[in-house]
Design a protein around this motif. Sequence first.
Motif, PDB file in Angstrom:
ATOM      1  N   ALA A   4       0.755  -1.065  -0.197  1.00 36.22           N
ATOM      2  CA  ALA A   4      -0.246   0.128  -0.064  1.00 36.22           C
ATOM      3  C   ALA A   4       0.980   1.597  -0.128  1.00 36.22           C
ATOM      4  O   ALA A   4       1.050   2.394  -0.478  1.00 36.22           O
ATOM      5  N   LEU A   5       1.810   1.201   0.465  1.00 37.58           N
ATOM      6  CA  LEU A   5       2.363   2.585   1.015  1.00 37.58           C
ATOM      7  C   LEU A   5       4.675   1.791   0.766  1.00 37.58           C
ATOM      8  O   LEU A   5       4.375   0.903   1.291  1.00 37.58           O
ATOM      9  N   ALA A  37      -0.088  -4.864   5.209  1.00 39.02           N
ATOM     10  CA  ALA A  37      -1.316  -5.686   5.675  1.00 39.02           C
ATOM     11  C   ALA A  37      -2.757  -4.818   6.110  1.00 39.02           C
ATOM     12  O   ALA A  37      -3.572  -4.881   5.545  1.00 39.02           O
ATOM     13  N   ILE A  38      -2.802  -4.209   6.960  1.00 39.82           N
ATOM     14  CA  ILE A  38      -3.891  -3.426   7.680  1.00 39.82           C
ATOM     15  C   ILE A  38      -4.580  -2.299   6.956  1.00 39.82           C
ATOM     16  O   ILE A  38      -5.521  -1.932   6.416  1.00 39.82           O
ATOM     17  N   PHE A  39      -3.128  -1.710   6.000  1.00 38.15           N
ATOM     18  CA  PHE A  39      -3.503  -0.422   4.987  1.00 38.15           C
ATOM     19  C   PHE A  39      -4.430  -1.335   3.686  1.00 38.15           C
ATOM     20  O   PHE A  39      -5.545  -1.014   3.279  1.00 38.15           O
ATOM     21  N   HIS A  40      -4.148  -3.015   3.586  1.00 45.49           N
ATOM     22  CA  HIS A  40      -4.507  -3.534   2.484  1.00 45.49           C
ATOM     23  C   HIS A  40      -5.966  -3.779   2.676  1.00 45.49           C
ATOM     24  O   HIS A  40      -7.428  -3.863   2.466  1.00 45.49           O
ATOM     25  N   THR A  44      -9.132  -2.543   0.479  1.00 46.74           N
ATOM     26  CA  THR A  44     -10.130  -3.261  -0.014  1.00 46.74           C
ATOM     27  C   THR A  44     -11.372  -3.332   1.252  1.00 46.74           C
ATOM     28  O   THR A  44     -12.499  -4.485   0.397  1.00 46.74           O
ATOM     29  N   CYS A  45     -11.820  -3.231   1.719  1.00 44.54           N
ATOM     30  CA  CYS A  45     -13.057  -4.078   2.674  1.00 44.54           C
ATOM     31  C   CYS A  45     -13.258  -5.334   3.261  1.00 44.54           C
ATOM     32  O   CYS A  45     -14.649  -5.636   2.728  1.00 44.54           O
ATOM     33  N   VAL A  49     -10.262 -12.509   8.200  1.00 47.32           N
ATOM     34  CA  VAL A  49     -10.738 -13.511   8.261  1.00 47.32           C
ATOM     35  C   VAL A  49      -9.909 -14.119   6.643  1.00 47.32           C
ATOM     36  O   VAL A  49      -9.025 -15.259   6.295  1.00 47.32           O
ATOM     37  N   PHE A  50      -9.948 -13.014   5.214  1.00 48.75           N
ATOM     38  CA  PHE A  50      -9.699 -13.397   4.182  1.00 48.75           C
ATOM     39  C   PHE A  50      -8.056 -12.455   3.460  1.00 48.75           C
ATOM     40  O   PHE A  50      -8.132 -12.369   2.455  1.00 48.75           O
TER      41      PHE A  50
END
Length: 95
Positions: A4-5, A37-40, A44-45, A49-50
């Motif tokens: 993301a960054l 990972a958090i930003f992703h 993507t909302c 779990v996915f």
Amino acid sequence: MYQALNKDMIELEIVPYLLVTKRGFKPKAPLDEIINAIFHKLKTCIQWVFLPVGSLFSNEILRYKTIFGHHRKWCELDVWKSCRIELLKVKMTSL
């Protein structure tokens, strides 16, 4: 690997505002990959779990529950809010 960054931006502008505890476990993965990972997830909302953890981490792959734990801890401590405020202060002083 998805980003993301970039790593330098995260380490310079976000990591200094994260609270590092003196006790407890240290993260197995680098903080910039956890933040990505958090930003992703937020971008993507998707459900936690996915989260495609296999493509988000380079060496040590974390489970989605661990990433959620970091996110929850930082939300409870208002880390994201203070980070955003400080980054906006820097932007305003540079204008």
